[in-house]
Design an enzyme around this catalytic site. Structure first.
Site, mmCIF file in Angstrom:
data_model
loop_
_atom_site.group_PDB
_atom_site.id
_atom_site.type_symbol
_atom_site.label_atom_id
_atom_site.label_comp_id
_atom_site.label_asym_id
_atom_site.label_seq_id
_atom_site.Cartn_x
_atom_site.Cartn_y
_atom_site.Cartn_z
ATOM 1 N N ASP A 134 17.710 8.971 -10.188
ATOM 2 C CA ASP A 134 18.256 8.546 -11.472
ATOM 3 C C ASP A 134 17.079 8.099 -12.355
ATOM 4 O O ASP A 134 16.059 8.727 -12.378
ATOM 5 C CB ASP A 134 19.327 7.478 -11.285
ATOM 6 C CG ASP A 134 20.541 8.037 -10.531
ATOM 7 O OD1 ASP A 134 20.719 9.277 -10.575
ATOM 8 O OD2 ASP A 134 21.286 7.265 -9.909
ATOM 9 N N HIS A 168 -2.314 6.564 8.765
ATOM 10 C CA HIS A 168 -2.350 7.470 7.625
ATOM 11 C C HIS A 168 -2.205 6.730 6.297
ATOM 12 O O HIS A 168 -2.300 7.335 5.227
ATOM 13 C CB HIS A 168 -1.227 8.507 7.778
ATOM 14 C CG HIS A 168 -1.333 9.671 6.866
ATOM 15 N ND1 HIS A 168 -0.391 9.944 5.884
ATOM 16 C CD2 HIS A 168 -2.270 10.646 6.763
ATOM 17 C CE1 HIS A 168 -0.735 11.045 5.243
ATOM 18 N NE2 HIS A 168 -1.867 11.479 5.742
ATOM 19 N N LYS A 183 2.962 12.346 -3.142
ATOM 20 C CA LYS A 183 4.216 11.996 -2.464
ATOM 21 C C LYS A 183 4.959 11.012 -3.353
ATOM 22 O O LYS A 183 4.593 9.828 -3.429
ATOM 23 C CB LYS A 183 3.968 11.357 -1.095
ATOM 24 C CG LYS A 183 3.272 12.249 -0.072
ATOM 25 C CD LYS A 183 1.822 11.917 0.056
ATOM 26 C CE LYS A 183 1.159 12.788 1.118
ATOM 27 N NZ LYS A 183 -0.305 12.640 1.110
ATOM 28 N N HIS A 215 -1.262 16.994 -3.213
ATOM 29 C CA HIS A 215 -1.203 16.012 -2.131
ATOM 30 C C HIS A 215 -0.326 14.811 -2.491
ATOM 31 O O HIS A 215 -0.307 13.803 -1.784
ATOM 32 C CB HIS A 215 -2.646 15.545 -1.836
ATOM 33 C CG HIS A 215 -2.832 14.891 -0.520
ATOM 34 N ND1 HIS A 215 -3.333 13.611 -0.387
ATOM 35 C CD2 HIS A 215 -2.590 15.327 0.741
ATOM 36 C CE1 HIS A 215 -3.390 13.294 0.891
ATOM 37 N NE2 HIS A 215 -2.945 14.302 1.599
ATOM 38 N N ASP A 230 -9.877 -8.688 -3.510
ATOM 39 C CA ASP A 230 -9.602 -10.114 -3.687
ATOM 40 C C ASP A 230 -8.130 -10.391 -3.343
ATOM 41 O O ASP A 230 -7.630 -9.893 -2.342
ATOM 42 C CB ASP A 230 -9.975 -10.557 -5.100
ATOM 43 C CG ASP A 230 -11.483 -10.414 -5.360
ATOM 44 O OD1 ASP A 230 -12.240 -10.408 -4.378
ATOM 45 O OD2 ASP A 230 -11.880 -10.301 -6.524
ATOM 46 N N LYS A 247 -2.986 4.678 2.981
ATOM 47 C CA LYS A 247 -4.155 4.645 2.099
ATOM 48 C C LYS A 247 -3.996 3.446 1.160
ATOM 49 O O LYS A 247 -3.293 3.523 0.139
ATOM 50 C CB LYS A 247 -4.250 5.934 1.275
ATOM 51 C CG LYS A 247 -4.291 7.219 2.146
ATOM 52 C CD LYS A 247 -3.009 7.955 2.025
ATOM 53 C CE LYS A 247 -2.918 9.308 2.661
ATOM 54 N NZ LYS A 247 -3.850 9.858 3.526
#
Length: 545
Positions: A245, A463, A240, A238, A470, A465
């Protein structure tokens, strides 16, 4: 003669059995099987909620429950895959030591109250805290695509990409074109795409276009009927991430999809995502850590990749990857691309009115990469999240599309609210999973009772996350607040310790809140009893969602 007599005796015995005898035998075998499976679940599963959910499935629908547990019950990522991961990790760590590349330091740079939190990640992943990054929060698909495409066009040596979903429609084709052109001019380009999440890509023209151009396309965790007997097919990659470079990286919830085209038949609006672009010129950084993760994931996929990585490691000189393409003689594979690249008109479906101003670049950002995988890194993200929630003093703000916690996590949020911490949960009003929607709702009553603010986002499927604690801590990445992300999927999060960067994520959450409906305890209590009952029934199985 004796064998014939024994065979006759057995046949005669079964002939004399009544249907009642056979039913009794079947019942006895069923009871023995249920006891054995129950003992197996209790002895193997360490999460009480997961154990109870599986036992409920087993006794409610015995045949289905038995088959489902055999195929999906335990996080078996596969012995051969684990062996290859171990070999790759050993090679990479040996090379790092040889070249004096130290990844597990930096805790002394943190405030004292975050050093223990950071140590959780370092212990299980080997990654410490890395300073001196330039980071920018990218909050729209247009800005993410534009930066990514520009960086690919400017790439000099290598592009590493790892995505759960690659969906070749809309602006994704511009990324594909950029990769193909980069490969033609000698840049080494790799894409690792999850074989289930990116199924439409793997069977598409885009896949063959990239291979024809000399881009290396790898399937992550391929599935098959025979493979299902030895590892769980629903354990998915899952992650991404992109590394270009040595000094440019991308991380976040953003799959390689154009939200104007993706899942527009689900009636949830466009997907709303974010990404962070991070740059650093230091030999050890978030970018080199991400490269290490991607290279490990590619090398662990099959024996050919493992063997090729072994050859390369012996030639590295203070690099985590070679600067000149050598796999399968890349330059000999480069061919002239056809002129009939696939393009699409831009639809207006699922348009959203969310407007987030362009964020400035933040300098000297201090961060830590926390990758997680079943059977490899324990429950590092879960343990990190619960720890920082208990340490929060002023506020906790969580943005997640899927909210299905366990008792410990929901309890930590409720305790925080009861001790005066401002706790806000931002979730989509509609999600693309019926069961997840109702499992989430089963937690709302107790959270609202405890003083947690629940904000339902109306502008599409949120979508992103993100977790802000604080004013000086943020978790940012691919992890949903559910057991699948914590225990089953390969995920990656970025822990950010610099207040200026945390403030950008918090500001983005503020914009989301302006497009939310705040759920009130009084209105929620007025729901029909039948709906509350259904939510609570689904909640019994929430550890398995």
């Amino acid at each position: 003669m004796e064998a014939n007599i024994n065979t006759f005796t057995i046949r005669q015995t079964f002939t004399n059995w009544s249907w009642g005898d056979l039913a009794g035998l079947g019942l006895g075998l069923h009871i023995i099987l249920m006891i054995v499976m129950t003992l197996r679940i209790v002895s193997v599963q360490r999460n009480i909620g997961v154990s109870i959910a599986w036992i409920a499935v087993l006794y409610t629908v015995p045949v289905f429950g038995f088959v489902a547990y055999i195929l999906l019950g335990e996080p078996m990522i596969g012995r051969r895959y684990r062996d290859r991961v171990d070999q790759v990790s050993t090679m990479m760590n040996d090379m790092a030591r040889r070249e004096h590349l130290v990844f597990d330091k930096g805790q002394e740079l943190l405030a004292t109250h975050y050093r223990g939190v950071s140590h959780i990640g370092t212990r299980w992943t080997g990654f410490g805290v890395f300073p001196n990054h330039q980071m920018q929060l990218l909050t729209t698909p247009a800005s993410i695509f534009q930066h990514l495409i520009d960086d690919i066009h400017a790439a000099q040596s290598i592009v590493l990409m790892e995505f759960y979903i690659v969906y070749p429609k809309g602006q994704v084709w511009e990324v594909i074109e950029a990769l193909a052109v980069a490969a033609q001019r000698g840049v080494e380009c790799h894409i690792l795409a999850d074989s289930v999440g990116s199924l439409s890509f793997i069977n598409s023209k885009a896949y063959h276009t990239l291979e024809k151009a000399g881009v290396f396309v790898h399937q992550s965790l391929p599935v098959g009927l025979f493979k299902t007997l030895f590892k769980r097919s629903d354990l998915r990659n899952h992650r991404k991430m992109v590394v270009i470079d040595e000094h440019i990286g991308y991380i976040g919830s953003f799959n390689l999809v154009d939200p104007r085209f993706f899942k527009q038949n689900k009636n949830v609006g466009q997907w709303i995502d974010v990404a962070i672009r991070t740059t650093s010129q230091h030999p050890i950084s978030i970018n080199t850590a991400m490269a290490k993760v991607i290279v490990t994931d590619i090398g662990a996929e099959n024996n050919d990749n493992l063997a090729e990585l072994h050859l390369r490691v012996n030639n590295y000189t203070r690099k985590l990857y070679v600067m000149n393409p050598t796999i399968n003689d890349l330059n000999s594979r480069v061919k002239v691309l056809s002129d009939d690249m696939e393009h699409h008109d831009q639809p207006d479906i699922g348009a959203t009115s969310i407007v987030i101003p362009t964020m400035p670049v933040v300098n000297k950002v201090l961060a830590q990469l926390i990758p997680s995988a079943p059977q490899l890194t324990a429950h590092v993200i879960y343990n990190t999240l619960v720890t920082v929630i208990h340490r929060a003093n002023k506020r906790i703000r969580i943005t997640t599309p899927y909210f299905v916690p366990d008792e410990s996590l929901s309890g930590a949020l409720m305790i925080a609210a009861k001790r005066g911490v401002e706790v806000t949960l931002i979730v989509p009003e509609k999600v693309d999973s019926f069961l997840v929607q109702h499992a989430s709702q089963a937690y709302y009553q107790e959270l609202l009772d405890a003083g947690v603010t629940i904000a339902l986002f109306k502008g599409g499927l949120l979508h992103a996350k993100t977790v802000v604690i604080d004013d000086d801590y943020c978790l940012f990445g691919t992890v949903n607040i559910d057991m699948r992300s914590f225990y089953l999927n390969m995920e990656v999060s970025l822990a950010i310790y610099t207040p200026e960067m945390v403030a950008q994520v918090a500001y983005c959450q503020d914009i989301y809140l302006q497009n939310c409906r705040i759920l009130s305890l009084e209105n929620w209590q007025q729901r029909p009893g039948s709906k509350r009952l259904f939510d609570n029934v689904v909640r019994l199985f929430s550890p398995l969602l």
